[in-house]
Scaffold this motif. Structure first.
Motif, PDB file in Angstrom:
ATOM      1  N   PRO A  91      53.608  68.479  98.014  1.00 44.42           N
ATOM      2  CA  PRO A  91      54.608  67.457  97.676  1.00 44.42           C
ATOM      3  C   PRO A  91      55.922  67.600  98.424  1.00 44.42           C
ATOM      4  CG  PRO A  91      53.507  68.237  95.689  1.00 44.42           C
ATOM      5  CD  PRO A  91      53.040  69.117  96.799  1.00 44.42           C
ATOM      6  N   ASP A  92      56.320  68.841  98.766  1.00 47.57           N
ATOM      7  CA  ASP A  92      57.583  69.035  99.480  1.00 47.57           C
ATOM      8  C   ASP A  92      57.609  68.312 100.821  1.00 47.57           C
ATOM      9  OD1 ASP A  92      58.355  70.606  97.393  1.00 47.57           O
ATOM     10  OD2 ASP A  92      58.283  72.508  98.478  1.00 47.57           O
ATOM     11  N   ASP A 407      49.017  66.867  90.198  1.00 54.39           N
ATOM     12  CA  ASP A 407      50.271  67.442  89.720  1.00 54.39           C
ATOM     13  C   ASP A 407      51.385  66.410  89.676  1.00 54.39           C
ATOM     14  OD1 ASP A 407      49.089  69.945  89.482  1.00 54.39           O
ATOM     15  OD2 ASP A 407      49.603  70.518  91.544  1.00 54.39           O
ATOM     16  N   ILE A 408      51.237  65.353  90.430  1.00 54.53           N
ATOM     17  CA  ILE A 408      52.247  64.294  90.453  1.00 54.53           C
ATOM     18  C   ILE A 408      51.834  63.127  89.564  1.00 54.53           C
ATOM     19  CG2 ILE A 408      53.477  62.633  91.901  1.00 54.53           C
ATOM     20  CD1 ILE A 408      52.980  64.551  94.272  1.00 54.53           C
ATOM     21  N   PHE A 409      50.595  62.692  89.702  1.00 56.44           N
ATOM     22  CA  PHE A 409      50.159  61.449  89.050  1.00 56.44           C
ATOM     23  C   PHE A 409      49.198  61.661  87.884  1.00 56.44           C
ATOM     24  CE2 PHE A 409      51.386  60.276  93.401  1.00 56.44           C
ATOM     25  CZ  PHE A 409      52.303  59.278  93.125  1.00 56.44           C
ATOM     26  N   TRP A 421      52.356  53.982  84.566  1.00 53.73           N
ATOM     27  CA  TRP A 421      53.696  53.516  84.937  1.00 53.73           C
ATOM     28  C   TRP A 421      54.488  52.981  83.740  1.00 53.73           C
ATOM     29  CZ3 TRP A 421      54.990  55.123  89.528  1.00 53.73           C
ATOM     30  CH2 TRP A 421      53.973  55.373  90.463  1.00 53.73           C
ATOM     31  N   LEU A 422      53.868  53.013  82.564  1.00 54.33           N
ATOM     32  CA  LEU A 422      54.526  52.497  81.358  1.00 54.33           C
ATOM     33  C   LEU A 422      54.778  53.591  80.338  1.00 54.33           C
ATOM     34  CD1 LEU A 422      52.335  49.283  80.932  1.00 54.33           C
ATOM     35  CD2 LEU A 422      54.630  49.419  81.934  1.00 54.33           C
ATOM     36  N   LYS A 428      59.598  60.686  88.822  1.00 54.16           N
ATOM     37  CA  LYS A 428      58.932  61.608  89.734  1.00 54.16           C
ATOM     38  C   LYS A 428      57.823  60.893  90.497  1.00 54.16           C
ATOM     39  CE  LYS A 428      56.271  65.902  89.970  1.00 54.16           C
ATOM     40  NZ  LYS A 428      55.675  67.042  89.221  1.00 54.16           N
ATOM     41  N   MET A 429      57.009  60.113  89.789  1.00 55.70           N
ATOM     42  CA  MET A 429      55.933  59.389  90.472  1.00 55.70           C
ATOM     43  C   MET A 429      56.500  58.398  91.474  1.00 55.70           C
ATOM     44  SD  MET A 429      52.942  58.765  87.613  1.00 55.70           S
ATOM     45  CE  MET A 429      53.896  57.614  86.637  1.00 55.70           C
ATOM     46  N   ASP A 430      57.560  57.703  91.089  1.00 57.52           N
ATOM     47  CA  ASP A 430      58.187  56.734  91.997  1.00 57.52           C
ATOM     48  C   ASP A 430      58.610  57.398  93.306  1.00 57.52           C
ATOM     49  OD1 ASP A 430      58.150  54.161  90.787  1.00 57.52           O
ATOM     50  OD2 ASP A 430      59.671  54.796  89.363  1.00 57.52           O
TER      51      ASP A 430
END
Length: 501
Positions: A91-92, A407-409, A421-422, A428-430
Motif C-alpha cells: 500500500p505504501d 487489508d484495505i478493502f 462504501w456505506l 482509507k479505501m478512498d
C-alpha cells in the motif's frame, strides 16, 4: 559419397563459429539481464527477467490482471516483471510512487497522438512539465465548466432514451457496450467541440471509430514496451501525415470536429474554447499543438473508460438481483419525492447514496485501466516497505492488485459489494482508489466521467427493466491497456410510470 573440399570445410567452420558466438552472446545477454542488476533477488517469472516477450505474451493472452494478482499472492509485495521493472503491491507504493512527483516510465510515451510531436498530459514523462500542462488545461476539465454543458449533455441523453425506447418496443437485443460507448463519444463531442459526433442518433459506429479504438488499445499495450520502434514507424510524423497509424481515426475525427466547429455560429465556452482563451492570454504557456494534442487524447481515452465502468455497474447488479432492487428502489423513491427531473441532472444523481456506492465499487472491482502504472526510482533511490531501490529502477503499481488488497478493502475484496462504501469510515479505501491514476498523473477527464456516469446510470436504471438474454453466459473482456467488457446482450422494457420521455 562426395568428398568435402577445403573451401566447403572453411565455410562450414565459419558458420559453426558464428552459431557458437551467437549462442554464447545470447547466453551472456540473458545472464547479465537476469543477474547483473540490483533487483536479481526479487522473485518473478524467469522468462520476464530477461525478455519483454513475457509481457507481450500475457497481453496477447488477454488477462494480465489475473497473472499479476496471482504472482503477488504467491510472492508478496514485490514481483520482478521485466529486466529492470518491479511490480509493487504494498500500500505504501500508492503514496510513495503515484502521489510523488517522480518521472513516469517510458511506456507512457506511446500515448503521444497522433505522433511524438504531440506530447499530451498522458504522454508527458517529466512531472514538472506535466503539472504545467495540467495547469494550462485545467479550466476546460473543471467540474464547474462541465456543468455549464449539462443542457447539451442532456440532448445526448434524450437521444439515448429515444433509441432505448425503440429497442424496448421492438424487443431487439441491447448491446450495452455499444450504447454506452456511443453516449460517451457524443458527450465528448459536445463538451470538447460544441457538437455531438452523432453516434447515438445513428446507432452505428461511425467510421469504425470505436472498433478502431479497440485496435489502438491493443497496439499500445504491446508497442509501449518498444517505444523506440514506435517512434521510428507509426509514431513518426511522416506516418501521421500519411494517415497510416492505428490512431488515424482519432486524428481524423478531431480534424473533422475542429473544422465543423469553425463553421458553427453557436460556439460555446467548451473545452476547446477554454484552452484557446488560455493561449490568447498566455501564448508562451500553451501552443496550438498542445491544444490539439489535448483534444485528441480526450477523444481517444475518454469514451471506452466510461463504457467499461457503466457496463460493470449494470452487469453486476444483474448478477445480484438484491442489489438491482435496492438501486431501483432508491431511484424510485427519489422520483416519487420529485427529486429527479425527466432528464436526470448530475446534482440529483449525486445524491443517491446506493447508486454512488455501486459506481465506486465498480471503480474498485473492475478498474477500466488494467495496466501497471510505471514510475522511475528518482535520484538517490527510494525505499518502499524497507526495500531499497536504486535510481533508474522502474517501479509499477497495478490498479487491480491494489484494489484487491484485503487489508484495505476487506476479506471480501474479490467480491462486488457496494455496501463496503456505506459502512463506517471509508476514507482509507478512498485514498487507495487509483482507477483514474493518482497524484499529478490523475486522469484529467475524471470529473466528466463521473458526471456522465451518474446521469446515464440513473436514467437507465430508472427507466428500464433489464434482463440478460442468456443469464448463464458470462461477459468477456481482455485486459490490454483497458478492460472493456462485451458479449452480454440484454433485453429491456420500459418500467411503468417512470419513463417520462
Amino acid at each position: 559419397m562426395a568428398i568435402l573440399d577445403m573451401s566447403d570445410f572453411i565455410s562450414l567452420l565459419g558458420v559453426h563459429r558464428f552459431s557458437v558466438l551467437f549462442a554464447v552472446a545470447l547466453v551472456v545477454r540473458v545472464l547479465s539481464r537476469r543477474y547483473w542488476t540490483s533487483i536479481r533477488d526479487i522473485p518473478g517469472p524467469f522468462f520476464a527477467s530477461f525478455s519483454s516477450l513475457w509481457r507481450v505474451y500475457h497481453v496477447c493472452k488477454g488477462h494480465t490482471e489475473e497473472e499479476i494478482i496471482k504472482l503477488h499472492r504467491e510472492h508478496g509485495d514485490f514481483v520482478r516483471i521485466a529486466e529492470n521493472e518491479v511490480s509493487v503491491s504494498h500500500p505504501d507504493a500508492v503514496k510513495q510512487l503515484l502521489h510523488a512527483n517522480i518521472a513516469k516510465g517510458t511506456f507512457y510515451s506511446v500515448f503521444s497522438l497522433p505522433d511524438y510531436h504531440y506530447v499530451n498530459q498522458m504522454s508527458e514523462l517529466d512531472p514538472t512539465r506535466h503539472i504545467q500542462k495540467t495547469r494550462n488545461l485545467s479550466a476546460g476539465f473543471s467540474l464547474s465548466n462541465i456543468a455549464k454543458s449539462e443542457p447539451y449533455i442532456d440532448t445526448v441523453l434524450k437521444h439515448l432514451q429515444t433509441r432505448l425506447n425503440e429497442l424496448s418496443d421492438s424487443g431487439g437485443p441491447v448491446e450495452f457496450q455499444d450504447w454506452f460507448s456511443f453516449f460517451a463519444f457524443d458527450v465528448l463531442g459536445e463538451v470538447t467541440f460544441s457538437k455531438s459526433f452523432g453516434f447515438v442518433r445513428s446507432g452505428v459506429d461511425i467510421r469504425n471509430a470505436i472498433a478502431n479504438t479497440g485496435s489502438l488499445v491493443y497496439y499500445i499495450s504491446i508497442i509501449g514496451y518498444y517505444v523506440w520502434f514506435h517512434n521510428l514507424t507509426l509514431g513518426n510524423p511522416i506516418f501521421s501525415r500519411l494517415g497510416l497509424q492505428p490512431n488515424s481515426h482519432i486524428f481524423d475525427t478531431c480534424l473533422l470536429a475542429i473544422d465543423s466547429r469553425k463553421k458553427n455560429p453557436e460556439i460555446r465556452h467548451d473545452m476547446m474554447q477554454r484552452w484557446l482563451d488560455v493561449r490568447a492570454t498566455h501564448p508562451d504557456r500553451i501552443t496550438e499543438r498542445d491544444i490539439f494534442g489535448a483534444a485528441v487524447a480526450n477523444i481517444g481515452a475518454g469514451a471506452e473508460t466510461v463504457s467499461a465502468t457503466a457496463q460493470v455497474v449494470i452487469y453486476r447488479l444483474l448478477q445480484c438481483p438484491e442489489y438491482m432492487k435496492r438501486a431501483q428502489d432508491e431511484i424510485d423513491a427519489a422520483q416519487a419525492r420529485g427529486e429527479l427531473s425527466p432528464l436526470v441532472q448530475y446534482n440529483e444523481a449525486a445524491k443517491l447514496p446506493f447508486l454512488q456506492a455501486c459506481l465506486k465499487e465498480a471503480y474498485r472491482f473492475h478498474p477500466a485501466v488494467a495496466h501497471s502504472l510505471p514510475r522511475i526510482a528518482p535520484k538517490g533511490g527510494i525505499t518502499i516497505a524497507k526495500r531499497y531501490f536504486p535510481e533508474g529502477v522502474i517501479l509499477s503499481v497495478h490498479p487491480w492488485i491494489i484494489h484487491r488488497n484485503p487489508d484495505i478493502f476487506g476479506q471480501d475484496c474479490d467480491s462486488f459489494n457496494p455496501d463496503r462504501w456505506l459502512q463506517g469510515d471509508t476514507k482509507k479505501m478512498d485514498s487507495f482508489l487509483i482507477h483514474w491514476g493518482a497524484g499529478y498523473n490523475q486522469c484529467p477527464g475524471r470529473n466528466l466521467a463521473q458526471f456522465e456516469l451518474s446521469k446515464v446510470l440513473t436514467t437507465v436504471l430508472r427507466d428500464y427493466e433489464i434482463e440478460q438474454i442468456d443469464p448463464k453466459k458470462e461477459w468477456r473482456f481482455e485486459t490490454r491497456f483497458l478492460a472493456v467488457p462485451y458479449g452480454w446482450p440484454c433485453r429491456i422494457r420500459r418500467r411503468q410510470g417512470v419513463n417520462l420521455i
